[in-house]
Enzyme design. Structure first.
Site, short mmCIF file in Angstrom:
data_model
loop_
_atom_site.label_atom_id
_atom_site.label_comp_id
_atom_site.label_asym_id
_atom_site.label_seq_id
_atom_site.Cartn_x
_atom_site.Cartn_y
_atom_site.Cartn_z
N CYS A 83 0.81 -1.23 0.00
CA CYS A 83 0.00 0.00 0.00
C CYS A 83 0.83 1.27 0.00
O CYS A 83 0.47 2.26 -0.62
CB CYS A 83 -0.90 0.05 1.23
SG CYS A 83 -2.12 -1.23 1.25
N CYS B 219 15.37 1.62 5.61
CA CYS B 219 13.97 1.94 5.28
C CYS B 219 13.23 2.08 6.60
O CYS B 219 13.81 2.50 7.60
CB CYS B 219 13.36 0.88 4.37
SG CYS B 219 13.28 -0.75 5.12
#
Lengths: 360, 77
Positions: free
Chosen positions: A180, A318
């Site tokens: 998403c 990340c």
């Protein structure tokens, strides 16, 4: 009890059904787009014990769909923020917030403490882990997954029904299906799919006849089309899991083909002449505000290799350490051999830099 | 035989349609996969399952139904 009056006056539920709900123990994996509505409705319905496992923190970009959280929850761990809100929604139930990642080490032991598991995770590694751990601990699990405007719902490992591996036997290649935060999702979609998942949990507890087992419901929010497809049980998919008797990370072997060098906070101190590479999407927070940090989202890394400084040691990070692992794998294949994956993502990285473990 | 094929998720993006009719004269689901990959080469790198007449079937199943669905796995949550 007045709280559950609208349940109790339903002839198919009654006081007896409400008692079943208050004795039930449900574990929700992931308090994200799907987990939030599942948790809200299960807490409101008076499920006796709710477990929430999520290692992630609430970010501003979550609030468009994860309506359990408010602006005051920003920066908090999701499991803890969810517990806080749910305790106000229903103080009569017990809620266990686990601010950890579901791993092959903790999954079975955790599943054994509950009657039903709900998979609201956002990646294939966790989805296959939930499937395999629910087979090993013999628990049914309610599955939901979304992609842009579409969603899938099913119940697996229930009453001798099929498992997730009976539907999708082979895990997709890592990175072949975007999540998403990379492709976007319409906010109401996880609300619809998550609410359907909560409905299946309640049907299982109440012993209703038509549980969504052996069927995959596919919903398209653009066309309002619903298709329900039959899924058959394939015993060999169960045997694969039962015969190994232990859990595996589906991407572990794949990642082993090239050996990825993970570094921790302490090891970072031993490196010098570093170029940091942030492979998150531009909206993801917090940022690493340093001159020697460049931002290239994972999906654009391959076409932006010229931005990398070949004289420097590259430290990739990340949000949680999953995408950065993929990025390092990609860099190694392109012969950037002095690339390291920073374990655990931005939070421990900022912590390490704050503590001045290494010199800027 | 005329097949009505429905595409889901990222497969529908790749074929740029949710549904289409296809003339099919081969035998199995594996053959159907080949026909589809020929028409949409990018499918070769994608993972998907095939349902016929609303039931997920394996590659060696004989194509007998008119209604086919191509389903990729979703990971989002």
């Amino acid at each position: 009890m007045n709280r559950y009056n609208r349940h109790i006056i339903l002839s198919d539920v009654g006081q007896q059904g409400q008692d079943k709900l208050s004795k039930a123990k449900v574990l929700v994996v992931g308090a994200g787009g799907l987990g939030c509505p599942v948790l809200q409705y299960l807490a409101a319905a008076g499920i006796g014990k709710l477990g929430i496992i999520d290692f992630d923190i609430v970010e501003e970009s979550n609030l468009q769909r994860q309506v359990l959280f408010g602006t005051s929850s920003l920066g908090m761990n999701k499991a803890i923020a969810a517990k806080k809100r749910l305790e106000d929604l229903n103080p009569t139930i017990s809620i266990d917030a686990i601010s950890e990642k579901l791993t092959k080490e903790n999954a079975c032991q955790l599943f054994q403490q509950y009657d039903i598991v709900v998979d609201g995770s956002d990646n294939f590694a966790t989805r296959y882990l939930v499937n395999d751990a629910s087979i090993l601990s013999n628990k049914p699990f309610v599955y939901g997954a979304i992609y842009k405007f579409e969603g899938q719902v099913s119940v697996f490992n229930y009453n001798n029904g099929p498992s997730y591996r009976c539907l999708f036997p082979n895990p997709p290649k890592e990175g072949s299906v975007a999540n998403c935060s990379e492709v976007g999702v319409l906010g109401v979609l996880p609300g619809i799919i998550g609410t359907m998942m909560a409905n299946e949990v309640i049907k299982i507890i109440l012993g209703f006849e038509h549980v969504l087992s052996g069927k995959l419901l596919c919903y398209n929010s653009k066309t309002a089309d619903i298709s329900t497809l039959k899924v058959n049980k394939n015993q060999s998919e169960f045997d694969k899991v039962l015969n190994t008797e232990k859990l595996t990370d589906i991407y572990e072997n794949e990642l082993c083909e090239v050996s990825i060098k993970d570094i921790s906070e302490e090891e970072l101190a031993t490196l010098s002449n570093i170029q940091f590479i942030d492979v998150r999407e531009p909206h993801e927070q917090p940022k690493l505000e340093m001159k020697n940090c460049i931002e290239i989202p994972l999906g654009e890394l391959e076409s932006n290799l010229q931005l990398l400084d070949s004289d420097k040691t590259k430290v990739v990070f990340c949000q949680s350490g999953i995408r950065s692992k993929k990025a390092v794998k990609l860099l190694m294949k392109q012969d950037f051999n002095d690339s390291f994956n920073f374990k655990g993502g931005i939070s421990p990285l900022l912590e390490a830099l704050k503590q001045n473990i290494y010199e800027r | 035989m005329q097949l009505n094929i429905k595409y889901f998720g990222l497969i529908a993006e790749l074929t740029t349609c949710n549904e289409e009719t296809l003339e099919f004269s081969e035998a199995t689901i594996a053959d159907l996969k080949e026909v589809l990959v020929e028409k949409y080469p990018e499918l070769k790198t994608k993972d998907f399952q095939i349902a016929q007449n609303k039931e997920i079937v394996s590659s060696n199943a004989i194509v007998s139904g008119e209604e086919i669905a191509i389903l990729p796995p979703f990971s989002g949550g």
